[in-house]
Design an enzyme around this catalytic site. Structure first.
Site, PDB file in Angstrom:
ATOM      1  N   VAL A 105      -8.291  -7.862 -22.489  1.00 29.47           N
ATOM      2  CA  VAL A 105      -9.363  -7.348 -23.339  1.00 29.47           C
ATOM      3  C   VAL A 105     -10.286  -8.505 -23.690  1.00 29.47           C
ATOM      4  O   VAL A 105      -9.836  -9.568 -24.126  1.00 29.47           O
ATOM      5  CB  VAL A 105      -8.796  -6.693 -24.623  1.00 29.47           C
ATOM      6  CG1 VAL A 105      -9.933  -6.274 -25.558  1.00 29.47           C
ATOM      7  CG2 VAL A 105      -7.943  -5.483 -24.272  1.00 29.47           C
ATOM      8  N   ALA A 163     -10.700 -13.404 -26.143  1.00 38.05           N
ATOM      9  CA  ALA A 163     -10.079 -12.422 -25.253  1.00 38.05           C
ATOM     10  C   ALA A 163      -8.574 -12.465 -25.479  1.00 38.05           C
ATOM     11  O   ALA A 163      -8.076 -13.348 -26.188  1.00 38.05           O
ATOM     12  CB  ALA A 163     -10.386 -12.757 -23.796  1.00 38.05           C
ATOM     13  N   LYS A 164      -7.853 -11.546 -24.921  1.00 39.08           N
ATOM     14  CA  LYS A 164      -6.389 -11.602 -24.955  1.00 39.08           C
ATOM     15  C   LYS A 164      -5.855 -10.755 -23.815  1.00 39.08           C
ATOM     16  O   LYS A 164      -6.536  -9.825 -23.361  1.00 39.08           O
ATOM     17  CB  LYS A 164      -5.859 -11.061 -26.289  1.00 39.08           C
ATOM     18  CG  LYS A 164      -4.461 -11.513 -26.618  1.00 39.08           C
ATOM     19  CD  LYS A 164      -4.463 -12.923 -27.185  1.00 39.08           C
ATOM     20  CE  LYS A 164      -3.074 -13.427 -27.471  1.00 39.08           C
ATOM     21  NZ  LYS A 164      -3.113 -14.666 -28.261  1.00 39.08           N
ATOM     22  N   GLY A 165      -4.656 -11.083 -23.369  1.00 41.62           N
ATOM     23  CA  GLY A 165      -4.032 -10.294 -22.308  1.00 41.62           C
ATOM     24  C   GLY A 165      -2.576 -10.078 -22.619  1.00 41.62           C
ATOM     25  O   GLY A 165      -2.006 -10.730 -23.498  1.00 41.62           O
TER      26      GLY A 165
END
Ligand code: NAD
Length: 420
Positions: free
Chosen positions: A59, A104-106
């Site tokens: 995201v 962001a992050k995953g």
């Protein structure tokens, strides 16, 4: 009932500054949602012959100040909502520590302990294959988070480089030093947290570090390094915990007095800090409610909630984990007069040294650990006092002060760049 949905909590935090923040409503509206949400399906044939389909996320919340940046989490409870919240917090974090990155992050919804080393490597490579076009040194740069580590980052770099046909170390940070990682990156988040504890103790508790007691929840990358540096600074660690359980020292002094490395080695050997010799096993709740001056939650979200916030006995909470305090718990802590250093400031040492790693990779350079740590110290203390000064000037808590400063910086970049 309070919400335990992390994205709702991130939005509630954002809503809490509407009366103070001075930004165009158009930008406020844009900041409420991530710009992109990528969901990928990852079918994997395990070494035991079973085929299991995992779900992966990336995201990207905002990139007005620079490429998207944020960790990758492997955990059985990873959801889209969690990754969205973490991506938003990353935007604020990069802005507060003042580096040219967005947020962001995953994550992958998987319990990594149930997979073999080989399965984990192939799952990581599949994930990179699936998000190849979404990441890159100028696009979005992942890093470690819960249950991912330098080895995971080395696989990410190698898979991405294989797809591109040349070596691309700057696609990911938190790599082992041997493959382009930065000195000091692995310990950077904990080092930064310890710096925040030190400054907050000076400011709010007006005590010497040698007279301060601390309880740390979580004994992974962030928790161990935080405990290590706090012990080096002279603080007394009275309680520790990991996913298995909590530990209180039973020696007459009342705190862990062995060398940190011995403690860590024994905990690693036995599998949990709660099983090491000379400790009383206590619950994770008891660790949070310890009689200590400082509490450092370093594990997961939603640890301080409506249910337990009134039982917290620490005078100071320094959030090493992301989102450990729910908005309702926040209010209770404030009512009780407990000071809090928020996650987006306290744990920003990790993304800061990730930025240093990215700069070194782009320049094909390698800095000494001393150079990295000096820059970390300077940037962390500067950010700490910027947030503190703003909170004192406007008579608000440090969480809202950090958020206002971050949101204003991001909105200024959006406005100057002409976002509509
Ligand atoms: P990690 O996987 O290395 O360690 C997590 C630790 O938490 C482990 O000791 C685990 O046993 C413990 N834990 C898990 N569930 C628990 C529970 N219910 N109760 C108590 N302990 C529990 O992860 P990490 O990298 O140390 O990340 C910890 C937190 O710090 C996360 O919130 C993460 O998002 C945040 N963070 C990490 C970094 C980084 O650089 N790694 C940077 C910023 C923020």
């Amino acid at each position: 009932m309070e919400s335990e949905d992390p994205f709702n909590n991130a939005l509630a935090q954002l809503a809490s500054i509407t009366d103070i923040v001075s930004i165009d409503p158009e930008y406020y509206e844009m900041l409420k949602s991530p710009r992109r949400e990528v969901i990928v399906s990852l079918p994997l044939k395990l070494v035991n012959g079973d085929t299991v389909t995992y779900t992966g996320y990336r995201v990207q919340h905002n990139n007005a100040r620079g490429p998207y940046k944020g960790g990758i989490r492997y955990h059985q409870n990873v959801t889209l909502s969690e990754v969205k919240a973490l991506s938003m917090w990353m935007t604020w974090k990069s802005a507060i520590i003042d580096i040219p990155f967005g947020g962001a992050k995953g994550g992958i919804t998987v319990e990594p302990k149930k997979l073999s080393h080989d399965d984990l490597e192939r799952l990581t490579r599949k994930y990179v294959d699936a998000i190849e076009r979404d990441i890159g040194p100028e696009i979005d740069i992942p890093a470690p988070d819960l249950n991912t580590n330098p080895q995971t980052m080395a696989w990410i770099m190698n898979e991405y480089s294989r797809l591109k046909g040349h070596n691309v170390p700057a696609v990911v940070t938190g790599k082992p030093v041997e493959v382009g990682g930065s000195e000091g990156r692995n310990a950077a988040t904990g080092r930064g947290v310890a710096i925040c504890v030190r400054e907050a103790v000076k400011k709010f508790l007006k005590k010497d570090m040698k007279d301060v007691t601390v309880a740390v929840q979580g004994f992974g990358n962030v928790g161990t390094n935080t405990a290590r540096y706090l012990m080096e600074m002279g603080a007394k660690i009275v309680a520790l915990s990991d996913v298995v359980g909590g530990a209180r020292s039973v020696n007459p002094k009342g705190y862990f007095d062995q060398k940190f490395d011995d403690l860590l080695a024994e905990s690693n050997k036995i599998g949990s800090i709660s099983n090491v010799k000379g400790v009383e096993q206590i619950s994770n709740e008891e660790v949070l409610e310890s009689e200590a001056d400082v509490l450092v939650p370093s594990a997961l979200e939603n640890q301080l909630t409506e249910q337990n916030a009134h039982k917290i006995r620490a005078s100071l909470v320094v959030e090493a984990a992301n989102g450990p305090t729910t908005p309702m718990a926040d209010k209770t802590l404030q009512r009780k007069g407990i000071r809090l250093v928020p996650d987006i400031l306290a744990n920003s040492g990790g993304v800061l040294v990730s930025y240093f790693e990215w700069v070194q990779n782009l320049n094909r350079d390698h800095w000494t650990e001393k150079a990295v740590n000096e820059r970390l110290e300077a940037k962390m203390t500067k950010a700490f006092y910027e947030v503190l000064d703003y909170s004192e000037k406007h008579n608000i808590d440090m969480r809202r002060a950090a958020l206002v400063l971050a949101v204003e910086r991001v909105a200024a970049a959006m406005k100057l760049s002409g976002w509509h």
